[in-house]
Design a protein around this motif. Structure first.
Motif, PDB file in Angstrom:
ATOM      1  N   LEU A   1       0.840  -1.201   0.000  1.00 52.53           N
ATOM      2  CA  LEU A   1       0.000   0.000   0.000  1.00 52.53           C
ATOM      3  C   LEU A   1       0.871   1.246   0.000  1.00 52.53           C
ATOM      4  CD1 LEU A   1      -2.366  -0.966   2.976  1.00 52.53           C
ATOM      5  CD2 LEU A   1      -2.789  -1.380   0.531  1.00 52.53           C
TER       6      LEU A   1
ATOM      7  N   THR B   1      -8.775  -6.709  -7.522  1.00 51.53           N
ATOM      8  CA  THR B   1      -9.263  -6.079  -6.284  1.00 51.53           C
ATOM      9  C   THR B   1     -10.615  -6.683  -5.874  1.00 51.53           C
ATOM     10  OG1 THR B   1      -8.163  -4.053  -6.968  1.00 51.53           O
ATOM     11  CG2 THR B   1      -9.796  -3.829  -5.232  1.00 51.53           C
TER      12      THR B   1
ATOM     13  N   ILE C   1      -8.025   0.545  -0.140  1.00 52.10           N
ATOM     14  CA  ILE C   1      -8.448  -0.328   0.968  1.00 52.10           C
ATOM     15  C   ILE C   1      -8.982   0.485   2.147  1.00 52.10           C
ATOM     16  CG2 ILE C   1      -6.669  -2.031   0.345  1.00 52.10           C
ATOM     17  CD1 ILE C   1      -6.099  -0.655   3.636  1.00 52.10           C
ATOM     18  N   GLU C   2      -9.746  -0.221   2.974  1.00 51.89           N
ATOM     19  CA  GLU C   2     -10.066   0.310   4.294  1.00 51.89           C
ATOM     20  C   GLU C   2      -9.453  -0.701   5.249  1.00 51.89           C
ATOM     21  OE1 GLU C   2     -14.230   1.726   5.317  1.00 51.89           O
ATOM     22  OE2 GLU C   2     -14.044  -0.141   6.463  1.00 51.89           O
ATOM     23  N   GLY C   3      -8.737  -0.222   6.237  1.00 56.11           N
ATOM     24  CA  GLY C   3      -8.089  -1.182   7.122  1.00 56.11           C
ATOM     25  C   GLY C   3      -7.847  -0.609   8.498  1.00 56.11           C
TER      26      GLY C   3
ATOM     27  N   LYS D   1     -11.957  -3.910   3.675  1.00 59.47           N
ATOM     28  CA  LYS D   1     -12.732  -3.547   2.495  1.00 59.47           C
ATOM     29  C   LYS D   1     -11.760  -3.181   1.376  1.00 59.47           C
ATOM     30  CE  LYS D   1     -16.469  -0.447   1.177  1.00 59.47           C
ATOM     31  NZ  LYS D   1     -17.233   0.744   1.516  1.00 59.47           N
ATOM     32  N   LEU D   2     -12.152  -3.496   0.141  1.00 60.53           N
ATOM     33  CA  LEU D   2     -11.340  -3.063  -1.011  1.00 60.53           C
ATOM     34  C   LEU D   2     -12.265  -2.571  -2.107  1.00 60.53           C
ATOM     35  CD1 LEU D   2     -10.119  -6.291  -0.284  1.00 60.53           C
ATOM     36  CD2 LEU D   2      -8.264  -5.212  -1.497  1.00 60.53           C
TER      37      LEU D   2
ATOM     38  N   LEU E   1     -11.831 -11.912   1.201  1.00 57.79           N
ATOM     39  CA  LEU E   1     -11.904 -11.395   2.579  1.00 57.79           C
ATOM     40  C   LEU E   1     -12.962 -12.117   3.412  1.00 57.79           C
ATOM     41  CD1 LEU E   1     -11.837  -7.514   2.900  1.00 57.79           C
ATOM     42  CD2 LEU E   1     -10.324  -9.190   3.959  1.00 57.79           C
TER      43      LEU E   1
ATOM     44  N   PHE F   1     -11.565  -8.788  -2.472  1.00 56.01           N
ATOM     45  CA  PHE F   1     -12.694  -8.442  -1.598  1.00 56.01           C
ATOM     46  C   PHE F   1     -13.513  -9.705  -1.318  1.00 56.01           C
ATOM     47  CE2 PHE F   1     -16.663  -5.629  -0.930  1.00 56.01           C
ATOM     48  CZ  PHE F   1     -16.383  -5.525   0.434  1.00 56.01           C
TER      49      PHE F   1
ATOM     50  N   ILE G   1      -6.981  -5.607   6.481  1.00 51.12           N
ATOM     51  CA  ILE G   1      -7.884  -5.009   5.495  1.00 51.12           C
ATOM     52  C   ILE G   1      -9.313  -5.485   5.753  1.00 51.12           C
ATOM     53  CG2 ILE G   1      -8.429  -4.982   3.017  1.00 51.12           C
ATOM     54  CD1 ILE G   1      -5.427  -5.069   2.446  1.00 51.12           C
TER      55      ILE G   1
ATOM     56  N   ILE H   1      -3.531   0.487  -3.332  1.00 50.93           N
ATOM     57  CA  ILE H   1      -2.750  -0.742  -3.570  1.00 50.93           C
ATOM     58  C   ILE H   1      -1.732  -0.418  -4.660  1.00 50.93           C
ATOM     59  CG2 ILE H   1      -2.864  -3.151  -4.316  1.00 50.93           C
ATOM     60  CD1 ILE H   1      -5.903  -3.038  -3.602  1.00 50.93           C
TER      61      ILE H   1
ATOM     62  N   GLY I   1      -2.400  -5.460   4.600  1.00 55.06           N
ATOM     63  CA  GLY I   1      -1.786  -4.439   3.765  1.00 55.06           C
ATOM     64  C   GLY I   1      -0.501  -3.991   4.438  1.00 55.06           C
TER      65      GLY I   1
END
Ligand code: G1P
Length: 295
Positions: A159, A232, A173-175, A188-189, A239, A236, A186, A204, A246
């Motif tokens: 990242l 991506t 991403i959300e992490g 969410k992507l 996940l 997701f 992570i 990313i 990340g």
């Protein structure tokens, strides 16, 4: 004992439209940065981490990549005869690596390119390197990711924090911080979101350590952003089954898929090349003066 990363996939099937007309009949991956094609930087980076099997996903007009990594018998003999040892070493340095080429029949996206490598990767973890992203050879990004993989046994994505004005060029991403420096869990992507809905400024970049369970997900997903099969989106999907991490890179990366990034990489790398760094530096200083004086 976690599985070793022995293989790397390098997608090189893209059309290279940002570098037309240079890329009309030649691969963009072969554009030189100083004196080495872009893709060779990525190969050397991976080799320095103990990877010696490379799967290159190619397409139309990409034959030059295969020729480049093949041995060049006649050239080698001629350099031997003329005593050009350094050049000989330079062109035969990668001869002991193994390359496999898979032709991606249509440019259906990064996810599709990775999926094409499934028969060669089978059930082991692997690295993905996007050769457009040039990482300063002095920074051990991939090595750090491989070491993290040994500990975490989970996919790891590189990242970088990017300005929000550029966020829509990347998977984002959300992490949450894992506690360890620069490591994120992570949750969410999103592929190339507009800034207003981007979950963060963490993009990313083109280095991934992936596990083979991504192939089952890639097999089942449909087209995403831009009508392409997106890696991506597959991540997701993955996940839901396992943790993905990340690793925030803070070193120097060049987006050499973009003209300005390509020029910056060329200048910075040239400034570090022993034979030309001094005269080139002097030229840049002189140029900077001229620009300041507007002449
Ligand atoms: C690809 C990925 C994107 C990632 C980027 C990194 O996009 O789809 O998620 O952020 O590489 O360079 P591309 O640059 O191929 O459009």
């Amino acid at each position: 004992m976690k599985e070793k990363i022995r293989k790397a996939i390098l997608p090189a099937g893209g059309l290279g439209t940002r570098f037309l007309p240079a890329t009309k009949a030649s691969p963009k991956e072969m554009l030189p940065i100083v004196d080495k094609p872009m893709i060779q930087y990525a190969i050397e980076e991976a080799r320095a981490c103990g990877i010696n099997e490379f799967i290159i996903i190619t397409g139309k007009y990409k034959r030059a990549i295969e020729d480049h990594f093949d041995s060049a018998y006649e050239l080698e003999e001629s350099l031997k005869k003329t005593g050009k040892k350094t050049l000989l070493e330079e062109i035969s340095r990668l001869n002991n690596l193994n390359f496999a080429y898979i032709r991606q029949k249509a440019a259906l996206g990064l996810g599709h390119a990775i999926y094409c490598a499934r028969p060669f990767v089978k059930d082991e973890p692997f690295a993905v390197l996007l050769s457009d992203d040039i990482i300063d050879p002095e920074t051990p990004l991939l090595r750090n990711m491989i070491n993290l993989f040994k500990k975490l046994d989970s996919p790891i994505l590189a990242l970088e924090k990017v300005p929000m004005s550029e966020i829509s060029r990347y998977g984002v991403i959300e992490g949450v911080s894992d506690g360890e420096e620069n490591l994120f869990r992570i949750n969410k992507l999103v592929e190339k979101p507009p800034p207003a809905i981007a979950p963060s400024d963490m993009a990313i970049i083109g280095r991934y350590i992936l596990t083979p369970d991504i192939f089952d997900i890639l097999e089942g997903i449909g087209p995403g952003k831009g009508g392409e099969i997106q890696l991506t989106d597959a991540l997701f999907g993955l996940l839901k089954k396992r943790q993905i991490y990340g690793y925030l890179f803070t070193g120097q990366r060049y987006d050499a898929g973009d003209k300005l990034g390509y020029l910056k990489a060329t200048v910075d790398i040239a400034l570090k090349r022993p034979q030309i760094s001094e005269p080139f530096k002097n030229y840049i200083i002189e140029l900077a003066d001229r620009i300041k004086l507007n002449i």
